[in-house]
Design a protein around this motif. Structure first.
Motif, mmCIF file in Angstrom:
data_model
loop_
_atom_site.group_PDB
_atom_site.id
_atom_site.type_symbol
_atom_site.label_atom_id
_atom_site.label_comp_id
_atom_site.label_asym_id
_atom_site.label_seq_id
_atom_site.Cartn_x
_atom_site.Cartn_y
_atom_site.Cartn_z
ATOM 1 N N SER A 36 26.083 13.063 -50.717
ATOM 2 C CA SER A 36 27.064 13.124 -49.618
ATOM 3 C C SER A 36 27.242 11.766 -48.952
ATOM 4 C CB SER A 36 26.647 14.157 -48.565
ATOM 5 O OG SER A 36 26.694 15.428 -49.123
ATOM 6 N N ALA A 37 27.397 10.749 -49.781
ATOM 7 C CA ALA A 37 27.557 9.385 -49.257
ATOM 8 C C ALA A 37 28.885 8.786 -49.689
ATOM 9 C CB ALA A 37 26.409 8.505 -49.756
ATOM 10 N N ALA A 38 29.779 9.628 -50.217
ATOM 11 C CA ALA A 38 31.064 9.098 -50.687
ATOM 12 C C ALA A 38 32.006 8.921 -49.492
ATOM 13 C CB ALA A 38 31.668 10.050 -51.712
ATOM 14 N N CYS A 39 33.161 8.295 -49.747
ATOM 15 C CA CYS A 39 34.139 8.031 -48.693
ATOM 16 C C CYS A 39 34.406 9.292 -47.880
ATOM 17 C CB CYS A 39 35.468 7.581 -49.312
ATOM 18 S SG CYS A 39 35.582 5.823 -49.463
ATOM 19 N N GLY A 40 34.341 9.169 -46.585
ATOM 20 C CA GLY A 40 34.676 10.275 -45.699
ATOM 21 C C GLY A 40 33.571 11.295 -45.513
ATOM 22 N N GLN A 41 32.399 11.070 -46.151
ATOM 23 C CA GLN A 41 31.311 12.054 -46.030
ATOM 24 C C GLN A 41 30.204 11.576 -45.080
ATOM 25 O OE1 GLN A 41 30.316 12.699 -50.258
ATOM 26 N NE2 GLN A 41 31.268 14.709 -50.070
ATOM 27 N N LEU A 42 30.426 10.451 -44.402
ATOM 28 C CA LEU A 42 29.394 9.938 -43.494
ATOM 29 C C LEU A 42 29.609 10.510 -42.094
ATOM 30 C CD1 LEU A 42 29.196 6.192 -44.594
ATOM 31 C CD2 LEU A 42 28.042 8.189 -45.548
ATOM 32 N N TRP A 43 28.515 10.935 -41.471
ATOM 33 C CA TRP A 43 28.568 11.556 -40.145
ATOM 34 C C TRP A 43 27.887 10.667 -39.128
ATOM 35 C CZ3 TRP A 43 30.622 16.448 -39.008
ATOM 36 C CH2 TRP A 43 30.963 17.240 -40.108
ATOM 37 N N LEU A 44 28.399 10.745 -37.914
ATOM 38 C CA LEU A 44 27.644 10.222 -36.792
ATOM 39 C C LEU A 44 26.487 11.201 -36.588
ATOM 40 C CD1 LEU A 44 27.609 8.174 -34.524
ATOM 41 C CD2 LEU A 44 29.059 9.710 -33.194
ATOM 42 N N ARG A 45 25.261 10.704 -36.365
ATOM 43 C CA ARG A 45 24.106 11.614 -36.296
ATOM 44 C C ARG A 45 23.241 11.328 -35.081
ATOM 45 N NH1 ARG A 45 23.532 14.446 -41.085
ATOM 46 N NH2 ARG A 45 24.790 13.627 -42.788
ATOM 47 N N ASP A 46 22.388 12.316 -34.727
ATOM 48 C CA ASP A 46 21.393 12.028 -33.703
ATOM 49 C C ASP A 46 20.180 11.404 -34.387
ATOM 50 O OD1 ASP A 46 19.821 14.027 -34.784
ATOM 51 O OD2 ASP A 46 20.204 15.470 -33.186
ATOM 52 N N LEU A 47 19.157 11.077 -33.588
ATOM 53 C CA LEU A 47 18.033 10.335 -34.164
ATOM 54 C C LEU A 47 17.231 11.166 -35.159
ATOM 55 C CD1 LEU A 47 16.827 8.239 -31.115
ATOM 56 C CD2 LEU A 47 18.398 7.629 -32.949
ATOM 57 N N ASN A 48 17.444 12.487 -35.142
ATOM 58 C CA ASN A 48 16.747 13.325 -36.120
ATOM 59 C C ASN A 48 17.598 13.564 -37.361
ATOM 60 O OD1 ASN A 48 14.465 13.703 -34.465
ATOM 61 N ND2 ASN A 48 15.721 15.083 -33.195
ATOM 62 N N GLY A 49 18.734 12.887 -37.416
ATOM 63 C CA GLY A 49 19.576 13.009 -38.599
ATOM 64 C C GLY A 49 20.523 14.196 -38.552
ATOM 65 N N ARG A 50 20.607 14.899 -37.397
ATOM 66 C CA ARG A 50 21.532 16.037 -37.320
ATOM 67 C C ARG A 50 22.957 15.527 -37.085
ATOM 68 N NH1 ARG A 50 17.216 18.980 -34.636
ATOM 69 N NH2 ARG A 50 17.726 17.749 -32.804
ATOM 70 N N ALA A 51 23.905 16.048 -37.882
ATOM 71 C CA ALA A 51 25.305 15.602 -37.758
ATOM 72 C C ALA A 51 25.855 15.990 -36.391
ATOM 73 C CB ALA A 51 26.139 16.236 -38.862
ATOM 74 N N LEU A 52 26.606 15.084 -35.775
ATOM 75 C CA LEU A 52 27.233 15.379 -34.480
ATOM 76 C C LEU A 52 28.692 15.754 -34.709
ATOM 77 C CD1 LEU A 52 25.872 12.375 -32.347
ATOM 78 C CD2 LEU A 52 24.945 14.686 -32.506
ATOM 79 N N LEU A 89 15.501 1.703 -39.223
ATOM 80 C CA LEU A 89 15.719 2.554 -40.395
ATOM 81 C C LEU A 89 15.095 3.928 -40.147
ATOM 82 C CD1 LEU A 89 16.596 2.659 -43.437
ATOM 83 C CD2 LEU A 89 14.233 2.092 -43.970
ATOM 84 N N ARG A 90 15.937 5.002 -40.170
ATOM 85 C CA ARG A 90 15.407 6.355 -39.930
ATOM 86 C C ARG A 90 15.192 7.098 -41.231
ATOM 87 N NH1 ARG A 90 13.767 7.350 -34.615
ATOM 88 N NH2 ARG A 90 13.907 9.565 -35.082
ATOM 89 N N SER A 91 16.090 6.913 -42.180
ATOM 90 C CA SER A 91 15.892 7.596 -43.464
ATOM 91 C C SER A 91 16.703 6.901 -44.541
ATOM 92 C CB SER A 91 16.316 9.072 -43.371
ATOM 93 O OG SER A 91 17.692 9.155 -43.152
#
Ligand SMILES: C[S@@+](CC[C@H](N)C(=O)[O-])C[C@H]1O[C@@H](n2cnc3c(N)ncnc32)[C@H](O)[C@@H]1O
Ligand code: SF4
Length: 336
Positions: free
Chosen positions: A318-334, A61-63
């Motif tokens: 920003s957790a609704a359908c289509g708003q989820l991002w693949l992220r790095d371990l610091n939570g930055r969107a890729l 769990l990161r955040s």
């Protein structure tokens, strides 16, 4: 340089039959013990895992971001990327919105999850673990997080079987919804599975041309074939299939689109969910007008097609359908 833990097999990847085939060893435990709430995994289970050479958990769990009715959770995987899952509160329980892949190959124009392409599939255990980690109050699961579940068919189906197993979590099939853009080969295989899950098809277009523009990765799959395969699943399983239609101004909201929808679904085992677009950073699409949604809804109702206008939960974080991002371990969107 970040170093990642050496990966051992993940115990949550085991089906009940695979678990039963393991040597008993000194620390015999029951299959259901593998699914104990993460915070208090019993010592006996930890000793069993040591003895057998398994990892009990693969996600860190990161955040955790809390909104009015949902929580967005960032889970780091063992190879340096992180996926998001969402826990949504309903009046009669909690829904886990889970990811099936690390990124997505389909690059839908309107969605955050495919912006960085596909990195890899999630294993069955990594899929199951999202549900376990979202907590014991979860009584619905939707494959609506990151990834296209039918593009990771084997692992998704294995995860569903593990989740349903009576000796393990015993999760009811009727509480599981698979959402897909509708890969025909996957739908054909799903039709033959003895699984009473719910199926949702992300249709979003009524012509091959507009669907290819919205979902570039599905260019090869014609609208007619996707719809026919989904209706064939509905027929075989004696249940309705839900078609999701994101109403996008100037793209798929014409009168002609509406009439094609009516022609496609009149008298079929189909329901339609009309949706508004949830904004995604870096993507410019117009706001869906209530007036247009109402027009679509009324016409479909008149044609006798079950229809609802759906708003997805979680926009506030920003957790609704289509708003989820693949992220790095610091939570930055890729992104690509
Ligand atoms: C993120 S997808 C994951 C499951 C699968 N890949 C699919 O497309 O059905 C879950 C749902 O979110 C929808 N979606 C994607 N981006 C969206 C957005 N920005 N606003 C509203 N819905 C969106 C998809 O069309 C799909 O119905
Ligand atoms: S909507 Fe589904 S298929 Fe399209 S990019 Fe997003 S996750 Fe992938």
């Amino acid at each position: 340089m970040t170093s990642f833990p050496v990966k051992r097999p993940l115990a949550l990847d085991l089906t009940a039959a695979q678990f039963a085939a393991l040597p008993r060893g000194r620390h015999a435990i029951a299959y259901r013990d593998l699914f104990s709430p993460h915070a208090d995994l019993p010592t006996a289970t930890r000793r069993w895992a040591e003895e057998q050479g398994f990892d009990l958990r693969a996600l860190t769990l990161r955040s955790r971001e809390r909104g009015a009715r949902s929580q967005k959770v960032l889970f780091a995987l063992r190879d340096g990327v992180a996926v998001e899952s969402v826990l949504i509160r309903r009046h009669d329980g909690y829904t886990a919105c889970i990811s099936s892949q690390v990124g997505c190959a389909f690059a839908c124009r309107f969605c955050a999850s495919g912006q960085a392409g596909l990195k890899r599939n999630l294993s069955a255990g990594e899929i199951v673990e999202q549900v376990v980690r979202l907590g014991p109050r979860v009584n619905r699961i939707v494959f609506m997080g990151i990834g296209e579940p039918l593009n990771n068919y084997e692992n998704v189906l294995k995860a569903i079987r593990i989740l349903r197993d009576r000796q393990g979590m015993d999760f009811p099939s009727s509480g599981i919804t698979l959402s897909t853009i509708g890969i025909p080969k996957g739908l054909k295989a799903l039709r033959e599975e003895h699984l009473a899950i719910n199926l949702t098809i992300s249709l979003h277009a009524t012509t091959d041309e507009s669907r290819a523009a919205l979902i570039p990765g599905s260019r090869k799959h014609g609208v007619a074939e996707v719809v026919a395969r989904a209706l064939s699943w509905a027929e075989r399983h004696n249940r309705d299939v839900t078609f999701v239609y994101l109403v996008l101004p100037g793209i798929n909201d014409s009168r002609a689109d509406l009439e094609r929808l009516v022609a496609m679904f009149s008298g079929q085992r189909a329901r339609i969910n009309l949706m508004r677009w949830n904004p995604v950073a870096g993507i410019r699409l117009g706001r869906t007008e209530d007036r247009v949604l109402a027009l679509f809804r009324e016409r479909l109702v008149r044609a006798g097609i079950p229809v609802v206008v759906r708003d997805t939960q979680g926009r506030d974080i920003s957790a609704a359908c289509g708003q989820l991002w693949l992220r790095d371990l610091n939570g930055r969107a890729l992104a690509a």
